[in-house]
Design an enzyme around this catalytic site. Structure first.
Site, short mmCIF file in Angstrom:
data_model
loop_
_atom_site.label_atom_id
_atom_site.label_comp_id
_atom_site.label_asym_id
_atom_site.label_seq_id
_atom_site.Cartn_x
_atom_site.Cartn_y
_atom_site.Cartn_z
N LEU A 101 38.90 40.62 41.55
CA LEU A 101 40.13 41.40 41.39
C LEU A 101 41.28 40.46 41.73
O LEU A 101 41.47 40.12 42.90
CB LEU A 101 40.11 42.62 42.33
CG LEU A 101 41.07 43.78 42.04
CD1 LEU A 101 40.75 44.97 42.92
CD2 LEU A 101 42.53 43.42 42.11
N ASP A 102 41.99 40.02 40.73
CA ASP A 102 43.13 39.14 40.93
C ASP A 102 44.37 40.02 40.95
O ASP A 102 44.55 40.87 40.08
CB ASP A 102 43.19 38.12 39.78
CG ASP A 102 44.32 37.13 39.96
OD1 ASP A 102 44.48 36.58 41.07
OD2 ASP A 102 45.05 36.89 38.98
N THR A 157 55.22 33.81 41.38
CA THR A 157 54.69 34.81 42.30
C THR A 157 55.76 35.82 42.72
O THR A 157 56.94 35.50 42.74
CB THR A 157 54.13 34.11 43.56
OG1 THR A 157 53.59 35.07 44.44
CG2 THR A 157 55.21 33.31 44.28
N HIS A 213 54.01 35.75 47.21
CA HIS A 213 53.63 34.57 47.99
C HIS A 213 54.67 33.45 47.83
O HIS A 213 54.31 32.30 47.64
CB HIS A 213 52.24 34.07 47.59
CG HIS A 213 51.16 35.08 47.80
ND1 HIS A 213 50.62 35.81 46.78
CD2 HIS A 213 50.52 35.48 48.92
CE1 HIS A 213 49.70 36.63 47.26
NE2 HIS A 213 49.61 36.45 48.56
N GLU A 217 35.13 34.88 45.13
CA GLU A 217 36.21 34.79 46.12
C GLU A 217 35.84 35.42 47.46
O GLU A 217 36.12 34.84 48.52
CB GLU A 217 37.46 35.51 45.58
CG GLU A 217 38.55 35.64 46.64
CD GLU A 217 39.85 36.20 46.12
OE1 GLU A 217 39.93 36.61 44.95
OE2 GLU A 217 40.82 36.22 46.91
N THR A 266 45.35 41.58 44.11
CA THR A 266 44.97 42.67 45.03
C THR A 266 46.20 43.29 45.70
O THR A 266 46.28 44.51 45.87
CB THR A 266 44.00 42.15 46.10
OG1 THR A 266 42.85 41.61 45.44
CG2 THR A 266 43.55 43.26 47.03
N GLY A 287 49.43 38.00 40.39
CA GLY A 287 48.19 37.63 39.70
C GLY A 287 48.29 36.35 38.90
O GLY A 287 49.27 36.15 38.16
N ASP A 299 36.78 35.71 40.32
CA ASP A 299 37.79 36.45 41.08
C ASP A 299 37.61 37.91 40.65
O ASP A 299 38.00 38.30 39.55
CB ASP A 299 39.20 35.95 40.76
CG ASP A 299 40.23 36.59 41.67
OD1 ASP A 299 39.93 37.64 42.28
OD2 ASP A 299 41.34 36.04 41.78
N ASP A 341 37.57 45.00 45.36
CA ASP A 341 37.24 43.56 45.35
C ASP A 341 35.76 43.37 45.71
O ASP A 341 35.05 42.58 45.08
CB ASP A 341 38.07 42.80 46.40
CG ASP A 341 39.57 42.87 46.14
OD1 ASP A 341 40.17 41.83 45.83
OD2 ASP A 341 40.13 43.98 46.24
N ASP A 376 40.99 31.63 40.83
CA ASP A 376 42.21 32.16 40.21
C ASP A 376 42.51 31.45 38.90
O ASP A 376 43.13 32.02 38.00
CB ASP A 376 43.42 31.96 41.13
CG ASP A 376 43.38 32.86 42.34
OD1 ASP A 376 43.26 34.08 42.15
OD2 ASP A 376 43.45 32.33 43.48
#
Ligand code: AMP
Ligand code: MG
Ligand code: MG
Length: 401
Positions: free
Chosen positions: A183-184, A287, A290, A138, A186, A312, A181, A115, A339
């Site tokens: 690295l979406d 998701t 999350h 980000e 992670t 992601g 972003d 990232d 994102d």
């Protein structure tokens, strides 16, 4: 008049440049970039370089100069190459096995060396070529000298050759905001990495075998990882680039990995084949790391035929445009502007829609708050249906900005 393979192009009063027209890119003497289209109609007579009519000794042709490409086209063309470089960094860190994981707000909000390096590479590269644009990344990183090998100065020639939609052709650098972003996905990247290294170790004689099995299923998470560069003008996401660094990972060692998708409003979307979910099936993607009660209540309220849980935001938009999912439903704060900017631009370019749970658009101005507090609802078709199904509990809990 017959056009032969090579021509002497008059760049200015005393600069002649002999080369084939098809690969003429810059004046050989002064290296000034030359952008032109050639009108194959022969003419006799006056030649005036200032009016975009160029002289070719022994024969005369009109070469219509298209002028320098629009700033936003140069930016998208650079972002394409810069995203590829970032994707290569993401792969390299995974293969090194040294992820350098840091928890940001908690165990489900991680940052890795990939990232950090990818963001440094993207932001430093774009701001070197476009010093006046606003770039919002980000990761919060200490201000430090960026290593020269992280800088990418190239651009996609194919994108530069495209005609900028008229409404964007006059945009200035200072009017553009770039959301990055690096690295979406992670969380999924770290899980896939553990699996990747376990497998690699298992191939070494006398090292692990049975213990590799529980991990082997996590490799699919590699496809959840993307690099996102979104471009906004007057608060709207107008162009976006998504690099998927591990695309084709299934092909195994030696395969060339990664692909880059991009799109621009009024121009089109490229690097993938647009597909819709067959029939009227409602396949909801959401998701996997999350989730909470609001998220699951909202997904269920859509009366889905199928629910897919993947990591992601970029990856979920790829599912929408490739016919793997009908709606991306995330009824929670958590996603940020970086994102959604690039994915939204690509989705809107192909006629889809990304909004909050109320059906309201997000704004991508430089001064907006980063959090998409009212959730993310994205579809390729039938957006109104999904908005109409959002439960009152969600609408009350998540207020539009
Ligand atoms: P997901 O669908 O969970 O992979 O989330 C999509 C993007 O939003 C990723 O970049 C996540 O890091 C981010 N995100 C979503 N929810 C949260 C959260 N609760 N905390 C931190 N980041 C989140
Ligand atoms: Mg992200
Ligand atoms: Mg990220």
């Amino acid at each position: 008049m017959k056009l032969g393979p090579t021509y002497d192009l008059l760049h200015s009063e005393n600069h002649f440049y002999r080369q084939s027209v098809s690969d003429a890119r810059s004046c050989a003497r002064c290296l000034t970039p030359i952008y032109f289209r050639i009108c194959l109609k022969a003419v006799d007579g006056v030649v005036d370089p200032l009016k975009g009519v160029w002289r070719l000794p022994r024969c005369v042709a009109i070469i219509t100069m298209s002028g320098s490409p629009a700033v936003v086209m140069r930016l998208v063309a650079s972002a394409h190459t810069v995203a590829e470089k970032a994707g290569a960094i993401v792969r390299k860190v995974l293969h090194s096995g040294e992820l350098g994981i840091v928890e940001k707000t908690g165990a489900n909000d991680l940052q890795t060396l990939a990232d950090r390096l990818a963001q440094q590479s993207i932001c430093a590269s774009l701001s070197r070529s476009f010093p006046k644009i606003t770039i919002i990344g980000e990761e919060e990183l200490p201000a430090e000298e960026i290593k020269e090998d992280l800088i990418e100065g190239g651009h996609s020639e194919e994108i530069l050759q495209k005609t900028c939609p008229a409404e964007y052709s006059g945009l200035k650098e200072e009017e553009l905001v770039v959301w990055v972003d690096p690295l979406d996905g992670t969380k999924e990247y770290t899980e896939a990495s553990r699996c990747h290294h376990h497998q690699t170790e298992a191939q070494i004689p006398n090292k692990g075998s049975d213990t590799s099995r529980p991990h082997s299923t996590a490799l699919w998470l590699l496809d959840n990882v993307t690099v996102l560069i979104g471009i906004a003008y007057e608060g709207r996401a107008i162009a976006g680039v998504i690099n998927q660094p591990f695309y084709n990972y299934q092909l195994g060692a030696g395969a060339s990995l990664g692909r880059t998708m991009w799109g621009m409003l009024g121009l089109g979307a490229f690097g993938f084949q647009l597909q819709e979910v067959p029939g009227d099936r409602r396949i909801v993607t959401t998701t996997r790391s999350h989730s909470n009660k609001l998220v699951t209540d909202c997904v269920n309220a859509m009366e889905p035929h199928e629910v897919i849980k993947v990591g992601g935001a970029g990856n979920k938009i790829i599912q929408l445009v490739e016919g793997k999912a009908s709606a991306y439903v995330f009824a929670s704060p958590g996603c940020k502007k970086w994102d959604t900017c690039a994915p939204e631009a690509i989705l809107h370019t192909v006629g889809g829609k990304l909004t909050d749970m109320h059906g309201n658009a997000y704004c991508y101005n430089a001064n907006v708050k980063h959090m998409n507090s009212a959730g993310v609802l994205a579809t390729l078709r039938n957006h109104e249906y999904y908005v109409s199904r959002v439960p009152q509990s969600v609408l009350q809990a998540l207020k539009s900005d």
